[in-house]
Write an enzyme that holds these catalytic residues in place. Structure first.
Site, mmCIF file in Angstrom:
data_model
loop_
_atom_site.group_PDB
_atom_site.id
_atom_site.type_symbol
_atom_site.label_atom_id
_atom_site.label_comp_id
_atom_site.label_asym_id
_atom_site.label_seq_id
_atom_site.Cartn_x
_atom_site.Cartn_y
_atom_site.Cartn_z
ATOM 1 N N ASP A 71 -12.616 5.724 -4.787
ATOM 2 C CA ASP A 71 -12.513 4.418 -5.437
ATOM 3 C C ASP A 71 -13.621 3.487 -4.962
ATOM 4 O O ASP A 71 -14.324 3.785 -3.983
ATOM 5 C CB ASP A 71 -11.121 3.786 -5.196
ATOM 6 N N ASN A 140 2.313 0.494 0.112
ATOM 7 C CA ASN A 140 3.166 0.522 -1.087
ATOM 8 C C ASN A 140 3.183 1.905 -1.744
ATOM 9 O O ASN A 140 3.636 2.048 -2.867
ATOM 10 C CB ASN A 140 2.701 -0.544 -2.096
ATOM 11 N N HIS A 142 0.555 3.732 -2.536
ATOM 12 C CA HIS A 142 -0.563 4.069 -3.419
ATOM 13 C C HIS A 142 -1.437 5.163 -2.805
ATOM 14 O O HIS A 142 -1.462 5.350 -1.588
ATOM 15 C CB HIS A 142 -1.386 2.827 -3.802
ATOM 16 N N GLU A 147 -1.851 2.000 -7.940
ATOM 17 C CA GLU A 147 -0.761 1.162 -7.462
ATOM 18 C C GLU A 147 0.561 1.599 -8.101
ATOM 19 O O GLU A 147 0.560 2.334 -9.105
ATOM 20 C CB GLU A 147 -1.063 -0.302 -7.817
#
Ligand code: PGA
Length: 255
Positions: A71, A140, A142, A147
């Site tokens: 990313d 979270n 991810h 996400e």
């Protein structure tokens, strides 16, 4: 579906990171022309240190590998110290003097980014696909910047970063989460799942919940890392703090 991936737990992040570096070295030793999928953040730092040590010790060379990063923040140029391109040069590509032609980052600038982003998947496929993918995990759940709520069949795309992710990344931006970009281009979950082998590294107490949800909870896009349970070759390397809520399945347990 497996209850938990192959899991190895180490006392410290340094030891766990050295183990991941060993796995990377093994991959490159066996297949010098490997296509590696690489990650950024705090987790890979001890891993890249370990890889650099292996290269300097003459055990492996990365001269023939190709790398694809997971990313990149939208809009940051490669010379921006907050970009992942900069991070990679600092922690791995620079110390190993890799030829920039071997290293790829997702497209993250210029017009039509939304339509150009999936071309990254074609670029990866053109190089034969990813042989060995390194992943961290977000608090979270991810992976990459996929996400919660990202479809399992997603390819490389522009992702809106959650507040939780932007806060987690604030330390890289003088602790000012307002300065953390709101968008990134990330490999999708389908992109990641096409990798032949995946190593997920998780260090620290604040990853314990995410790991437990990913590998003990339901298989759901609400916990993106849970998709990994339907992949045939995933190894989880954790330190004791991150693995706190997971019972070891097999592997090395030197703790
Ligand atoms: P970290 O990030 O390594 O900086 O904790 C991991 C991630 O968010 O995937």
């Amino acid at each position: 579906m497996r209850e938990v991936m192959d899991l190895e737990v180490f006392a410290t992040a340094e030891e766990a990171g050295a183990r991941v570096a060993d796995l990377a070295a093994q991959q490159v030793e066996n297949f010098p022309r490997s296509v590696l999928g690489l990650a950024t953040g705090s987790t890979p730092i001890p891993i890249y240190e370990g890889i650099v040590r292996h290269v300097r010790a003459g055990r492996i060379t990365l001269a023939q590998v190709t790398t694809f990063n997971l990313d990149e923040y939208v809009g940051l140029g490669p010379d921006d110290p907050h970009s992942f391109a900069f991070y990679m040069r600092q922690h791995l590509f620079g110390p190993l003097a890799l030829n920039p032609a071997q290293t790829f980052m997702p497209p993250n600038q210029g017009p039509d980014l939304k339509t150009r982003a999936p071309s990254y998947d074609r670029l990866i496929e053109g190089r034969g696909g990813i042989d060995w993918q390194l992943l961290g995990i977000g608090r979270n759940g991810h992976i990459g910047f996929n996400e919660p709520g990202t479809p399992f069949d997603s390819e490389t795309h522009i992702a809106a970063l959650s507040d939780s992710t932007r806060r987690a990344n604030a330390p890289w931006f003088d602790n000012d989460w307002d300065r953390v970009p709101r968008q990134a281009v990330t490999m999708g979950l389908a992109t990641i799942m096409r990798s032949r082998a995946i190593v997920l590294a998780a260090f620290g107490e604040d990853k314990a919940d995410a790991l437990a949800q990913a590998f003990r909870g339901p298989l759901t896009p609400e916990v993106p890392a849970s998709v990994l349970r339907s992949h045939p070759s995933v190894v989880v390397i954790a330190d004791r703090a991150a693995a706190r809520l997971l019972a070891p399945s097999r592997g090395a347990y030197p703790v």
